[in-house]
Design an enzyme around this catalytic site. Sequence first.
Site: not given
Ligand code: PEP
Length: 909
Positions: A32, A103, A112, A114, A376, A490, A798, A865, A885
């Site tokens: 602000k 303010r 909202g 603060m 803003r 709000h 992975s 993953c 990836y």
């Molecule tokens: C992990 O451990 O990050 C994973 C992808 O395997 P899981 O969550 O199935 O243990």
Amino acid sequence: MEVMEAKKTRIYSFGDKTADGNRTMKNLLGGKGANLAEMSAIGIPVPPGFTISTEVCTEYNELGDAAVKDLLKEDLKQAVAKVEKIMGASFGNDKDPLLLSVRSGARVSMPGMMDTVLNLGLNDVSVVGLAQKTGNERFAWDSYRRFIQMYGSVVMGLKPESKEDMDPFEEVIDHLKDKRNISLDTDFTIQDLKDLVYDFKDIIHKRTGLDFPTNPWEQLWGSIVAVFNSWNGNRALYYRKMHGYPADWGTAVNVQAMVFGNMGDNSGTGVCFTRDAGTGENQFNGEYLINAQGEDVVAGVRTPQQITKVGSKRWAELARVDEKARVEFYPSLEELMPEMYAELNAYQQQLEDHYRDMQDMEFTIQAGKMWILQTRNGKRTGAAMVKIAMDLLKEGMISEEEAMLLIEPYKLDELLHPVFDPKAIKKANIIAQGLPASPGAATGQIVFFADEADKFRNTILVRVETSPEDLEGMNKARGILTARGGMTSHAAVVARGIGKCCVSGAGALKINYKERKFEVDGKEFHEGEWLSINGTTGNIIEGKVATKDPELSGEFGELMTLSDKFSKMVVRTNADTPKEAAIARSFGAEGIGLTRTEHMFFESDRIRAMREMILARHEKGRRKALRMLLPMQREDFEGIFEAMDGLPVTIRLLDPPLHEFVPHQLATQKELAEEMHISLTAVKTKVHELEEFNPMLGHRGCRLGNTYPEITEMQTRAIIEAALNVKERGIKVFPEIMIPLVGTLEEYEAQEEVIRSTAKEIFEERGDTVEFMVGTMIEVPRAAIIADKIAEKADFFSFGTNDLTQMTYGYSRDDAAKFMPIYLKKGILHADPFQVVDREGVGALVKMGTEKGRSAKPNLKVGVCGEHGGDPSSVEFFCGIGLNYVSCSPFRVPIARISAAQANIKFGC
Ligand code: PEP
Ligand code: MG
């Protein structure tokens, strides 16, 4: 030679087209403060004032009240003097008092969260002076009673005594209204306002034992301290935690000359947006009230009127009432004050052009003079966010990179939110209509108190109006319905911010908190009954209405295509079924990064064979059961390969501890014994044998495949045979077989040997081959440490960041909820490491593992993953360290794609 240390600047002034600061100084001046400085510098009429920097907040937290007061004293006097000069009035003067507003303003907007104090500087003497100076006694006393009310609650801490109680000041006001038989604040006489002042001071004295301060400097310091304290108040703490904002950011304090929208019928105040915050359409719009102060618009006590341009589409939509009544009761600003509208319209365009983004502005008209109080970047729905970014790009206002960076990845979630099933909605009974405050559809059981929002699984939080205290409950509820409040109330602002369906201003609802019910047209609705709301139309519907997945806009598609232009990192998905795989593919997933094969074993016909395998005492028995599982697994994999035609599919071998598959209740144990023609004792003994003290660190992952290689054999057979079968049908298949929980090279090698020899055997049987890879999850810290050795054998890595986080911190994934909230509250952890990757520890292991792996095999394909694969901050990190990836759940694929593109724009990764 003595070096003079430059005096630290703690206060930054602005006003009269000049400023000490500018918009780049958000960290120091708060969002602000930085914007006020910037606006003033570009010639926007901002009421003059000054910003006390966020560093002073930190000093206050470290040194305390008295020390900081001392540090600021001189600067504060000088800053006030500058404002006095510009406004031609003096602070604390009895006859011509300069009034101030105080303010908060953190570096990011926390709506909202603060506290604010307005009309500061008044007392029993100067209120008379103000009345004489303005010739408006009513205005002076109204300002005074509002000031006492705000100061009383914000600075002196007067709050309702319990959640069923009203605000103590509102209670006095209601009492007086009842006594005088009036309903609006504007119906009060001057004497009423004087009585309110007297009564307010009386309650303050009774509740706190203190007198209301009469010295304006004391009032000013009290308010500054209150703003600093609000940074550590519950509301701010919750908001900070929710967004992961660190405690040491602090808040700035903005002190400004008051300008008044309640000085008569040539005054007013309002809130406006340069574009539609709900849909993103390029339509200037907003709400205003004549003869009112800012909080009147937001609090929703009076229904605001529309700013929107006469004749525009939005204006026509809002003019639902008949034309005569509309002109009389709800004229647009353009109709009522054409010059003011023209001036405001010019400023909104100037500000949007300057900031190159949709602006959310507040303004006040004081006796025919326009003041802009703040601007803003406007909060917006996910749909509006995408449309605005793509429109600004098409209008040539911003570059492709800027358009990408206007996207908050998590907000894309909203676009994927449910809408009502058109068939179900046809039969729905609409009981009332409110304002379409935040889009989406929600169905749930009624609750009336925010702290009970999780009383049922799905709830609709019904309130007269919401306040910042309700934020946590609003977040937990499926939807929010309020009886009062406009589109900028709000409830509406917060709901849009958190992407929650909300209907506001449903005046037909008569809410009775004590009896936990509301009434509409004589019909009662009680706590626990089902209710549905449509935040896109404002409809309130009786009962439960089925919802369905949304359809995505053209701009969404354009945005996703644009993201591909930037992101180098691929986004895959974690999918266990062909359906999930297909959804993810439609969102742009470029392969599967994780198929958890165990999920396939839980379906009814499979769990039996699985249990038979587990209960078998010898290899022969296990192999017999595995033969039953083989065709089922093969069929599953064929479905997934088909859905992912042409894209890689990573399939992980069995991972969880076997005890997860056996029954633990006596009744199901009995059933199993009967089915398998063995004794109950035999079942119980096996279940008992499988029990482990720490199953997550027990007999799981590749430890299973290494003790029972026949399981790995069966799974490999299912994968390879499925691949050959779909290949025969012309499908391009790229299987990647992944070994879980590897910690030593030998563990990997033993499993790889089973996989490769099984595949060889099948190729010979079938007289055909298919290319496949064998790789491993890196989820045990030891694997990251010896990654170079593993990479000599593995085709890919992975990172399983869920297990890697669990084992790096030593926090059980299943038990962390017991201490995580406390750790976050105490600041021992800044974010939940199971959601946002811990760059310093777990992240360092991922980086090291990748570097070591690639030192042995330069082209090693590396992905992630764990859950972190769909978290924007984590995606940014993984992109930065050069992973190929990330893989995440299907609905997070668009989020990860945008995050990857943004990381590329920001860091070139
Ligand atoms: C992990 O451990 O990050 C994973 C992808 O395997 P899981 O969550 O199935 O243990
Ligand atoms: Mg794991």
